[in-house]
Design a protein around this motif. Structure first.
Motif, mmCIF file in Angstrom:
data_model
loop_
_atom_site.group_PDB
_atom_site.id
_atom_site.type_symbol
_atom_site.label_atom_id
_atom_site.label_comp_id
_atom_site.label_asym_id
_atom_site.label_seq_id
_atom_site.Cartn_x
_atom_site.Cartn_y
_atom_site.Cartn_z
ATOM 1 N N LYS A 197 -35.529 10.246 -39.263
ATOM 2 C CA LYS A 197 -36.511 10.562 -40.299
ATOM 3 C C LYS A 197 -36.728 12.049 -40.509
ATOM 4 O O LYS A 197 -37.258 12.455 -41.539
ATOM 5 C CB LYS A 197 -37.854 9.919 -39.945
ATOM 6 C CG LYS A 197 -37.770 8.425 -40.021
ATOM 7 C CD LYS A 197 -39.116 7.799 -39.848
ATOM 8 C CE LYS A 197 -39.002 6.304 -40.078
ATOM 9 N NZ LYS A 197 -40.275 5.634 -39.917
ATOM 10 N N VAL A 198 -36.407 12.855 -39.503
ATOM 11 C CA VAL A 198 -36.688 14.284 -39.636
ATOM 12 C C VAL A 198 -35.413 15.118 -39.586
ATOM 13 O O VAL A 198 -35.111 15.849 -40.527
ATOM 14 C CB VAL A 198 -37.665 14.752 -38.523
ATOM 15 C CG1 VAL A 198 -37.938 16.238 -38.651
ATOM 16 C CG2 VAL A 198 -38.964 13.968 -38.599
ATOM 17 N N PRO A 201 -32.401 14.169 -42.429
ATOM 18 C CA PRO A 201 -32.714 14.600 -43.801
ATOM 19 C C PRO A 201 -32.780 16.120 -43.924
ATOM 20 O O PRO A 201 -32.348 16.683 -44.932
ATOM 21 C CB PRO A 201 -34.088 13.987 -44.077
ATOM 22 C CG PRO A 201 -34.252 12.896 -43.104
ATOM 23 C CD PRO A 201 -33.418 13.241 -41.904
ATOM 24 N N ALA A 202 -33.313 16.777 -42.884
ATOM 25 C CA ALA A 202 -33.413 18.236 -42.951
ATOM 26 C C ALA A 202 -32.030 18.874 -42.938
ATOM 27 O O ALA A 202 -31.823 19.947 -43.491
ATOM 28 C CB ALA A 202 -34.248 18.760 -41.779
#
Ligand SMILES: Nc1ncnc2c1ncn2[C@@H]1O[C@H](COP(=O)(O)OP(=O)(O)OP(=O)(O)O)[C@@H](O)[C@H]1O
Ligand SMILES: [Mg+2]
Lengths: 280, 272
Positions: A197-198, A201-202
């Protein structure tokens, strides 16, 4: 101000009222865009004219560089006879499968390498060596091991596409904003969820720079590999036409190659946009 | 629900490079800091810039471990972050690829136990609470600094933690928004009974919000004094708490405490 890059990039964005005023003056964003496209088209038309006219007026030898209309004629013949489709399909299968294999392998591997710092530090120098070894220099090695069939071609394309994606994935994952990781930790996210989730995507925008480089590499290496030993494909077609003095046909094949490269690049840029709409 | 937080003799040192040589040396950020935060209390923490406020917050959040001393929540030593404590960081930390609403849902996903529709519903409620109901579908880069901070606040409140740790959350806001959110925060605190630790460098804010104000001193960071604030907070339309003499007296007392620290090092320099 003159329309230089500096002025263009630093101009503030219009607020809705300013936009309205600008529209009233007749400089709508749509119109600016249309002008930009018209300029681009004009550039291409000029190039086409130069190609058409210079051989005709005799600046180039017409035999070695035929005017554009002869090349287009050859291209039309290739297309109608079905020859083009056959070669294009062969090329697309090779670079497509090489590219996809590389992407599928490099992203998870890169993520794993970046996630564990000791692993990263261990493999980084090795990766630098591999990255800086031109893929084409290894072409003989691949043919030696895998023969001159499809396997060696797909393998070398995979190889060439693999490292840019791997390295950009490592860079993207390793440089995620620590502040985002802190908020993930505060929320008690598991490492797997944090990654999904982090971190991932980053890292996507950075990964995409590698993917774009690989897209270009997949075409470059494809053509070279097909020139050396193949019975079909655009690289083969270029060489075949060259050996048989079918010069317009050779240029037609080259033209298709550059259009293919263009399509790949624009396709990837479009994909990148879709995935990073959130960026300013 | 609320929790008691105890900090006992907490020390924190960082390794930093020296100014004149390049060698690593220890920098004492916190030294023998003790503070007892009661369950359900609203405590504000003021101190000069760089005195170690954020460092204290990181420790309570469980993001870092102290070099010495102990920290406990409800008697249990803090060993890491937990959903019982939520943090609003000094720098806003929204996920740039998620909209305002999806950023709040992100916290609710982490907490678990809510369906997709419930998460969306809850996220909208809390966005409304911070006055951003109409900005639910904006990405962080389309929001102003203050709006981003409000989303971060809404996100922290949304999963209803027992302890709310806030690091200068209203620093980037204009005076009106700030006052509105201060009042909103107080009413949320009154309703939920959450323990709030609120860092600020604004003395008025500290007095207005805090039941107690902990004043920190710098180099090394320590609690200098904890001041009990007793103000008549009954809400009344024409009651301007900030204009009362009692309020001014508290403000002045804290101001003097901070001022003393400011003056002291200069005097030392004169003598030397
Ligand atoms: N990771 C770190 N490494 C080295 N020094 C640090 C680190 N974190 C904080 N410090 C130092 O510790 C001291 C306290 O920092 P901290 O961020 O807690 O201050 P603060 O009270 O929150 O200040 P401000 O009000 O400006 O936010 C500062 O002198 C800072 O330089
Ligand atoms: Mg701070």
């Amino acid at each position: 101000m003159s329309p230089s890059l500096l002025a263009e990039r630093t101009a503030g964005r219009l607020n809705p009222r300013q936009e309205q005023a600008a529209r009233a003056k007749g400089v709508s964003p749509g119109r600016t865009r249309a002008v930009a496209i018209a300029r681009g088209v004009a550039g291409v038309v000029v190039l086409a004219l130069v190609w058409e006219l210079l051989p005709i007026v005799g600046v180039f030898d017409r035999y070695f560089i035929p005017p554009l209309h002869e090349v287009l004629q050859a291209l039309a013949d290739l297309a109608t006879s079905g020859e083009l489709a056959r070669h294009l399909r062969a090329s697309l299968v090779r670079s497509g499968s090489g590219f996809l294999l590389a992407t599928a392998a490099a992203i998870p591997l890169g993520a794993a390498i970046a996630w564990y710092r000791p692993v990263r530090e261990f493999v980084q120098p090795v990766l630098e060596v591999f990255r800086n070894t031109a893929a084409l220099a290894l072409l003989p090695v691949f043919t030696l091991i895998l023969g001159i069939g499809e396997a060696s071609k797909i393998a070398i394309i995979t190889y060439a596409c693999f490292f840019p994606i791997l390295l950009s994935t490592i860079a993207g994952v390793a440089t995620v904003d620590p502040q985002l990781l802190r908020s993930a930790r505060v929320l008690g996210l598991s490492p797997a969820a944090t990654f999904r989730k982090v971190v991932f995507p980053a890292a996507v925008p950075t990964i995409f720079t590698g993917i774009r480089i690989s897209g270009a590499a997949s075409i470059l290496v494809l053509i070279a590999a097909e020139m050396v030993g193949a019975k079909a494909g655009l690289g083969f077609l270029i060489m075949y036409a060259n050996f048989n003095f079918l010069i317009p046909k050779m240029y037609a094949a080259i033209l298709v190659t550059s259009l293919l490269g263009l399509a790949v690049n624009y396709g990837l840029v479009g994909l990148e946009r879709r995935f990073s709409r959130w960026r300013a | 629900m609320s929790s008691r937080i105890e900090l006992h003799d907490v020390g924190q040192t960082f390794l930093v490079r020296g100014d004149d040589d390049r060698r690593l040396r220890e920098f004492v950020a916190l030294d023998a800091l003790s503070l007892d935060i009661r369950a359900g209390e609203f405590l504000t923490l003021v101190g000069p810039s760089g005195c170690g406020k954020s460092t204290v917050l990181d420790l309570i959040a469980g993001l870092t471990q102290p070099s010495s001393g102990t920290l406990r929540v409800d008697g249990r030593p803090i060993s890491g972050p937990g959903l019982d404590r939520s943090v609003v960081f000094q720098q806003y930390t929204l996920l740039p690829w998620r909209t305002a609403q999806a950023n709040i849902e992100f916290a609710l996903e982490a907490k678990g136990g809510l369906g997709k529709a419930e998460r969306a519903e809850r996220a909208r409620t809390y966005l409304g609470l911070v006055g951003l109901a109409n900005f639910a579908n904006r990405y962080p880069h389309e929001l102003s600094g203050g709006m981003k901070q409000r989303v971060a606040i809404a996100r922290s409140l949304s999963y209803q933690p027992e302890v709310l740790l806030m690091d200068e959350p209203f620093g980037a806001l204009d005076a009106q928004t700030r006052e509105r959110l201060q009042e909103e925060l107080v009413s949320i605190w009154e309703r939920t009974g959450t323990t709030v630790v609120f860092i600020t460098h604004d003395i008025e804010e500290a007095v207005f919000l805090g039941q107690r104000v902990a004043v920190m001193s710098a180099r090394p960071g320590r609690i200098r004094e904890v001041i009990e604030i007793e103000l008549d907070r009954r809400p009344a339309a024409d009651h301007d708490l900030r204009a009362t003499t009692a309020f001014a007296a508290y403000r002045h007392r804290i101001w003097s405490l901070l001022r003393e620290q400011h003056v002291a090092p200069q005097e030392v320099a004169h003598v030397a």
